[in-house]
Design an enzyme around this catalytic site. Sequence first.
Site, PDB file in Angstrom:
ATOM      1  N   CYS B  96       9.432   9.216 -49.058  1.00 24.59           N
ATOM      2  CA  CYS B  96       9.451  10.238 -50.105  1.00 24.59           C
ATOM      3  C   CYS B  96      10.481   9.883 -51.177  1.00 24.59           C
ATOM      4  O   CYS B  96      10.302   8.928 -51.910  1.00 24.59           O
ATOM      5  CB  CYS B  96       9.696  11.619 -49.485  1.00 24.59           C
ATOM      6  SG  CYS B  96       9.260  12.969 -50.595  1.00 24.59           S
ATOM      7  N   HIS B 232       5.689  12.308 -44.723  1.00 25.80           N
ATOM      8  CA  HIS B 232       6.847  12.399 -43.834  1.00 25.80           C
ATOM      9  C   HIS B 232       6.475  12.233 -42.364  1.00 25.80           C
ATOM     10  O   HIS B 232       6.396  13.215 -41.628  1.00 25.80           O
ATOM     11  CB  HIS B 232       7.537  13.754 -44.019  1.00 25.80           C
ATOM     12  CG  HIS B 232       8.207  13.884 -45.340  1.00 25.80           C
ATOM     13  ND1 HIS B 232       9.417  13.277 -45.620  1.00 25.80           N
ATOM     14  CD2 HIS B 232       7.841  14.529 -46.463  1.00 25.80           C
ATOM     15  CE1 HIS B 232       9.759  13.540 -46.865  1.00 25.80           C
ATOM     16  NE2 HIS B 232       8.825  14.303 -47.415  1.00 25.80           N
ATOM     17  N   GLU B 234       8.346  11.380 -40.108  1.00 27.98           N
ATOM     18  CA  GLU B 234       9.472  11.843 -39.280  1.00 27.98           C
ATOM     19  C   GLU B 234       9.332  13.330 -38.935  1.00 27.98           C
ATOM     20  O   GLU B 234      10.069  13.823 -38.076  1.00 27.98           O
ATOM     21  CB  GLU B 234      10.814  11.566 -39.990  1.00 27.98           C
ATOM     22  CG  GLU B 234      11.161  12.480 -41.167  1.00 27.98           C
ATOM     23  CD  GLU B 234      10.516  12.065 -42.495  1.00 27.98           C
ATOM     24  OE1 GLU B 234       9.458  11.430 -42.460  1.00 27.98           O
ATOM     25  OE2 GLU B 234      11.067  12.421 -43.555  1.00 27.98           O
TER      26      GLU B 234
END
Lengths: 938, 263
Positions: B96, B232, B234
């Site tokens: 990002c 994302h 994560e």
Amino acid sequence: MVLRIEVTSIDDPEGPRVSQMARSLGILGLTGCTVSRVHNIRGQLSDAQVELLCRELLVDPVVDTHTIGVSNPLGRAVEVAVQPGVTDLEARELERAAAELGLPAIEVAMARRYDLLGEVSDTDFETLVGRGLVNSTVEHWSPNQLEPEFSAAAAADVRVAAIELSTLDDGELLDLSREMLLSLDLEEMRAVRAHFESEGRRPADAELETLAQTWSEHCVHKTFRAEIALTHHHSDGSATSSVHDGLLDALRRATEALDPWWLRSAFVDDAGIVAFDDHDDLAFKVETHNHPSALEPFGGANTGVGGVVRDVIGVSARPIACTDVLCFGPVDLPDADLPEGVIHPRRIRDGVVAGVGDYGNKLGLPTVNGAVIYSEGYVGNPLVYCGSLGLLPQGSHPTEAKLEDRIISIGGKVGRDGIHGATFSSASMDATTGDTVGSAVQIGDPITEKGCIEVVERARDAGLYNAITDCGAGGLSSSVGEMGEDLGVEVDLSTVPLKYPGLQPWEIWLSEAQERIVLAVPPDRVAEMQSLCDQWDVEMTDLGRFTGTQRLVVRHGSTDVVDIPMAFLHDGLPRRHMSAVWTDPTPADCAPPGFESAHVLRLLAHPDVASNEDIVRTYDHEVRGGTVVRPFVGPEADGPSDAAVLKPLGTSRNALAAVLSNGICPRVGKLDPWAMAMMAIDEAVRNLVAVGGNPDRVALLDNFCWGDPTKPDRLGGLVRAVQGCVDGAELYEMPFISGKDSLFNEFDGEPIPGTLLISALGLVPDMAHAIDSAGSAVEDDVWMVGTQSDHLGGSLIAEILELPTTHLPPMVFDPLSRYRAVHAAIASGLITSAHDCSEGGLCVAASEMAIASRHGISIMAPPGSDQPLAAFANEAPGRILLTSRPADRAAVAAALGEHASLVGNVTDEPMIRLSSGETIVEISVEAAVSAFRDRIVP
Amino acid sequence: MTKPPILIPHASGTNRDQEAAQAIDIAGGDPRVVHVNRLLNGDVSFGDHAAILIPGGFSYGDSLGAGGRLALELRTWFADELGVAVRAGRPILGICNGFQALVKAGLLAGPQRPVGRSVTLTHNSNGKFECRWVTLGIEPGCRSSWLAPLYELVVRCPVAHGEGRLAVADAEVLESMDDGGLVAFRYLDSGSTPRGSAGRADGVYPANPNGSVADIAGMCDATGAVVGLMPHPEDHIFDWQRPSGPPGGSGLPLFQAFVEASR
């Protein structure tokens, strides 16, 4: 030398936005709009350096074009810049970045340039500028090139003015209060005069200002501490009188009576605190930022989020989530109906939403729960509720400053921004408010606040401070004044870092410049604090010390500014005695019409019910990776959920999760504010239970937004609503842990509808058993928890069909045992999906479950209402729709007992089928989706 | 097995560093979140780390364009250290805001051009910040060696950005990205979970959430060590983080491959 560099992006989203806005304003001649960023740069740069600046910082080689100097106008142009003194983050960043590039020091003033293409008449131009492009409260503009104003004001002498009070008569005292924007009444002005007469001297300007801030409705909640005599006129013509000895005390006593073991702190600090697990606590607070958002929607909402997040930092917690509940005027309000001095609801909505998203997203906090309500009552005075949840290790929040601790401020610099914010929010608004208190509005700087979050978390863990508070309304005067209440403090304002020179001491002392936290740091830990701040790019200032003299002493270098005993500052405010009147509405009823599919579709497409996905998706609701139940759910991720379930980052040692929900029903409040409070509590609780929350671990927050409390008819409703909260806390056995009142929400003498927001914080014992409204399978049973009512008073269908009924449905008799039964069924994995019945009743709840799951649903109205429209659209509290596997029918029936009845099933055929007696209404799921999502009703 | 130390630089305004650290930790690495000020003043050195993960957020408020000032710092302060890391083939991952910074810093500049870079990340085509779950496919022809074991992988995870539209200077750039294996991730149609039936989003919203050209969600550099993506992964390490929908699609294998490559 001033250099001008214009940069235009081929894809700047602002251009299409202006075109769209022009169309909505009826300006059809505009065929397009090009938006450019104008950088006015003062400094000595060579051509090569200018080229370097453009290449490295200003111009993207793929999407940008640039012009040095002034480009040829493409049509009519408007150039807009913030007024001097308003925070301009981009300009400051550019100055810093240029230094990092190794360029000579430059000063930057930014502007936006709009090139308007097509034929724009003078009238249209004026409309577009006034209604769309410029907010004159914080911006100025020119139809040509705008002369840049660089942000240096002239230095002024430090001056403290003494103000004569002893010779003033009552009328003159009140005039002074008005002129100085003190918002103090006669009795309070007299108390101030008496104090300084007893000291044999005239007060300094800063002393009067300090008292006005500390004694403002916003800071001290005079109305909520007053003794109030209420006269209640009943609909049968009789009247009863009662005396209410402090509304705040009543709420506090309700909490004390419950005093559950998991309650850590209620009402005493910046936010309420409850236990999460064996290791951590949760802090929760909801605030309002209504008046600033009316004047400058983006900045007002932006700093509203910033303010409530600081409340959570102010109890040593790490903020982990945000909420927002917004009340606006109708976005399709005809321009002709817009009062003078009011920004159109559409523009307020867009600005507020952008402001909320900007701040929360930039802090890295998920905005996970909220609501949006539209009503004509909020045209002149929108409501912006912002909430924040935080996590802190148990027992990690120190609250007692020690003698000789240093007063340390961290965060942003101080300007004239926000001066008089506390007193401004303690008065009503009219068309001139924007001009007189423009300085009360400010633009936020979330990155500075993010730095404060990082520093405070580490300072807390290292034990670097003995007390902490946020710097909010009233600025240092409030935060330092409160922190030093027991010991007394001595402050030197000459150390405060300023955005620009020329501020008088009282302005520094009162400035509500954002993003500041004040801490009491022992002298031997100051160096550690400083190095922590340096590491995180956070500015730190040593303002003074805690003295033990029990006096508030403020100096600016060698000049005396304030010297007031803490006892007078905090206890000298005379208690108010107020009178209140509430008159029940004249009873009215009517027979509702027959029930048709169009009713369901109109309800689904109503702005209060229809999807607000276009708003919610501009908020990051995923950051921190802990979102278990999201705002929108189901295979198409477009079904509304009831509440947010969050698993805080760093708590993976167990399966516990937190739940956030809210309840708000101003329509009911118009008929009965007491019932509004009870029903808002029920709504928040049933939303929370519907996703798997445990009803025995719920903490509540109240937020009252009301009109001018000095007018008895306004105050009467407020007293009734507080009484509803007190009764609700007792009935539901749920404590209030924090709250806030925002009064004087009036425009031109018209109050908003008294509006109570109840926010609930709870726990899901095992997040694997958190559910949403979408998880059903075909053939599942559908159950309705709770009982029906024929009464349509306060309902959305009554408003849409203009049914004049005043009869409210009954409150829930024994809500806790009902919700315990539902919770047990959900927690044992028996329930596949759940959805609460609120606006629009059973038909909306069933339709929303069908939308969420994309399955059909077939429901037979349960007993309790003979009339089909009432059966499907009544808004009786205490009802939840549940689904379960057919094989579990007996187990579910046993678990729910008398609290629920089997009302239908989930179908493969994508139809919503609602039957009551002879009446059968059928709607395709597709039609429901287009009503709900696209607001299309055939 | 020792845990390779992974540097997670934190600039003012960075967020999602804690989730990135969590993902690295679970993937078997030793995450070290370090403020860029400490890298600048020499407290901590790039050289002590086996890999670099630049996380998401709004570095410096994105006031100079998304990731703009962090990109400047990568270029001016840390050019040497990053150059050494790239030459040594140490994996660098930008997510990002970290991806935006790598692009604008020239570390993910796209095909070589005589002047300036040929790709950028700019405003979403709908002009708004957008948060929603998307489905990602790793591009089979991608030249990143550390993504190689994952060619069959489909990842479901959220996007949350306002400036994530990948744009290129012209059609030729796109062609040479394909030819050079510089495309690392593409947005897939949300229905396409098993890789066999994978279909691209074909630019259709919301599967392609921002209007990125050719559905490109992430890219790598010519060495294959530097990888960046807008979504994302994560935020999808645990099964409970996933909204309803098809099972699987965890982002964890991506971090495991990243940690493995850093050993």
